[in-house]
Design a protein around this motif. Structure first.
Motif, short mmCIF file in Angstrom:
data_model
loop_
_atom_site.label_atom_id
_atom_site.label_comp_id
_atom_site.label_asym_id
_atom_site.label_seq_id
_atom_site.Cartn_x
_atom_site.Cartn_y
_atom_site.Cartn_z
N ALA A 22 1.22 -0.80 0.01
CA ALA A 22 0.14 0.03 -0.15
C ALA A 22 0.63 1.30 0.06
CB ALA A 22 -0.92 0.34 1.43
N ILE A 23 2.14 1.08 1.01
CA ILE A 23 2.62 2.40 1.09
C ILE A 23 3.94 2.29 -0.59
CG2 ILE A 23 5.08 2.99 1.82
CD1 ILE A 23 4.05 2.35 4.84
N ILE A 24 3.79 1.79 -1.06
CA ILE A 24 4.08 1.18 -2.55
C ILE A 24 3.66 2.10 -3.38
CG2 ILE A 24 5.80 0.48 -4.41
CD1 ILE A 24 6.68 -1.34 -2.08
N GLY A 25 2.26 1.62 -3.62
CA GLY A 25 1.01 2.03 -4.60
C GLY A 25 0.66 3.56 -3.95
N ILE A 26 0.57 4.06 -3.20
CA ILE A 26 0.65 5.71 -2.72
C ILE A 26 1.33 6.71 -2.94
CG2 ILE A 26 0.26 7.23 -1.29
CD1 ILE A 26 -0.75 5.26 0.51
N THR A 75 4.54 10.06 -7.64
CA THR A 75 5.87 10.51 -8.05
C THR A 75 5.71 9.99 -9.76
OG1 THR A 75 6.28 8.18 -7.67
CG2 THR A 75 6.93 10.19 -5.93
N ILE A 76 4.55 9.43 -10.27
CA ILE A 76 4.38 8.41 -11.78
C ILE A 76 4.34 9.97 -12.23
CG2 ILE A 76 3.20 7.49 -13.24
CD1 ILE A 76 3.78 5.44 -12.08
N PRO A 77 2.83 10.77 -11.52
CA PRO A 77 2.37 11.98 -13.17
C PRO A 77 3.06 12.68 -12.67
CG PRO A 77 0.29 11.19 -11.20
CD PRO A 77 1.74 10.00 -10.72
#
Length: 148
Positions: A25-29, A34-36
């Motif tokens: 969940a932390i990696i997903g957040i 960061t990607i956008p």
């Protein structure tokens, strides 16, 4: 009794399912944030070629305005100003045009950059001996924050 204690103590080996789910969940957040931001940064880097094409034309307009003491007549292909370029003017530049000192650069539509993201540099003279002041307020790239 020493041996009985060994059977009742459990040793922890590995992570629990909840711990693993928390890490995912932390990696997903972090990725969602960061990607956008990275994509906008890459788009701004590519748009820098459009701004650079405008900077070259602006330098020619400044020399013309210094010679004529006005920006009127500083058009593409006259008074030392390079001719307007249409068609593929660069990797991300579709066209560069100069009319009475106003430099308009239209980008190519590719990699998320739209033709409506134009870069327009408008000169203002404050007296014949003062340097030109440039404004990009009329640019289409202001709304998409590419040329801020």
């Amino acid at each position: 009794m020493k041996n009985a204690h060994r059977f009742f103590t459990a040793t922890k080996q590995g992570y629990t399912l909840i711990e693993l789910m928390l890490i995912v969940a932390i990696i997903g957040i972090l990725a969602a944030v960061t990607i956008p931001a990275y994509q906008v940064h890459v788009k701004k880097e590519k748009f820098a070629q459009v701004v650079a094409a405008g900077s070259t034309a602006r330098a020619a307009v400044e020399a013309c305005a210094q010679q004529l003491k006005t920006v009127a007549g500083c058009n593409g292909g006259s008074n030392g100003v390079p001719a307007d370029v249409t068609g593929n003017a660069g990797n991300y530049v579709a066209s560069v045009s100069i009319k009475d000192g106003v430099v308009t650069v239209v980008p190519q539509e590719k990699d998320g950059i739209l033709a409506s993201d134009t870069y327009v540099a408008t000169p203002t003279m404050h007296g014949a001996d003062n340097p030109l002041q440039w404004s990009t307020a009329d640019s289409g790239c202001i709304a998409t924050a590419l040329c801020k």
